[in-house]
Design an enzyme around this catalytic site. Structure first.
Site, PDB file in Angstrom:
ATOM      1  N   LYS A 160       0.830  -1.199   0.000  1.00 23.35           N
ATOM      2  CA  LYS A 160       0.000   0.000   0.000  1.00 23.35           C
ATOM      3  C   LYS A 160       0.870   1.257   0.000  1.00 23.35           C
ATOM      4  CE  LYS A 160      -2.228   2.329   3.132  1.00 23.35           C
ATOM      5  NZ  LYS A 160      -2.905   2.615   4.377  1.00 23.35           N
ATOM      6  N   ASP A 178      -6.939   0.913   0.812  1.00 26.05           N
ATOM      7  CA  ASP A 178      -7.030   0.993   2.272  1.00 26.05           C
ATOM      8  C   ASP A 178      -8.427   0.506   2.667  1.00 26.05           C
ATOM      9  OD1 ASP A 178      -8.769   2.980   1.555  1.00 26.05           O
ATOM     10  OD2 ASP A 178      -7.926   4.509   2.873  1.00 26.05           O
TER      11      ASP A 178
END
Ligand code: SF4
Length: 250
Positions: A160, A178
């Site tokens: 991420k 997310d």
């Protein structure tokens, strides 16, 4: 001595199993009705949804404050299991004194820890910030690298982090997933998946390239302010006519 009888091989101890009802006598148990699978989005619908996001917010910005690719990287590493607002509160003072890997190393782990004390897991994160700064200097000339594999090799940085940095610092068409993007992808039916990676790959597959530069921010902001986890605000949602969530409230 008493003979031990084990249930598994003692014929006399086998519990009586109720006989299966014969076919003729069996009562039909009604099968639970499966809700029909929502229709997949058509390319035209996806184009329409992202056109609306673009019209409403042509230049969406991330909410993590940063001054350059390095401070963005540090902010993202600090944001794991923390809110952007909480991270910003701590990094404003930290980045004022350390906005490069060299300055961060000069500050030292103890002081970094003091600056970020209000963020969850701060001890470990302070360690990572120092270690990643050292690695940037040792292996990347003090610059944040531009490939996913290199960013992921930094302490505290995962997929991420790499996606956010590649997208925001270098304008790449990556999709960081997310908690908000994960929820929106699944609820809307744009990209269903039981892992962030599955949703990331699903979204990359269906979102046209012309929207990929900002798609990550549009979906995060949509999840954060409209498609809320507990009470989605479907009545004011820009894409409520397109969304496939069976529980939407419009
Ligand atoms: S209609 Fe409701 S559930 Fe669907 S995207 Fe909009 S806010 Fe989320």
């Amino acid at each position: 001595m008493a003979k031990i009888i084990r249930a598994s091989n003692a014929k006399t101890n086998v519990p009586s199993v109720p006989k299966k009802p014969t076919k003729r006598g069996a009562k039909a148990v009604p099968k639970a009705k499966k809700s029909p699978k929502p229709k997949p989005w058509t390319p035209a619908e996806i184009h329409e949804a992202f056109s609306r996001f673009r019209k409403a917010n042509p230049e969406p910005k991330g909410e993590l404050e940063h001054l350059n690719p390095y401070t963005l990287l540090v902010a993202v590493v600090l944001s794991a299991q923390a809110t952007d607002a909480g991270v910003n509160k701590a990094t404003r003072a930290l980045f004022a004194v350390a906005d490069t890997p060299e300055k961060m190393l000069a500050l030292g782990e103890d002081k970094v820890r003091d600056y970020i004390r209000t963020i969850g897991l701060y001890r470990n994160k302070a360690k990572n910030v120092i270690a990643l700064s050292q690695k940037l200097i040792d292996e990347f000339g003090g610059e944040v690298p531009r490939t996913r594999a290199e960013i992921e090799s930094l302490p505290g940085a995962g997929r991420k982090t790499a996606n956010v940095v590649l997208n925001m610092a270098y304008g790449e068409h990556t999709m960081a997933v997310d908690t908000h993007v994960f929820r929106v992808g699944n609820r809307t039916g744009l990209a269903s998946g039981n892992s962030p990676l599955a949703v990331e790959l699903g979204l990359e597959k269906v979102i046209p390239p012309e929207f990929m530069r900002h798609a990550h921010h549009w979906l995060i902001l949509h999840g954060r302010y409209t498609c809320l986890a507990r009470k989605p605000r479907c009545e004011v949602c820009l894409i409520n006519d397109l969304c496939r969530w069976p529980e939407k409230t419009v």
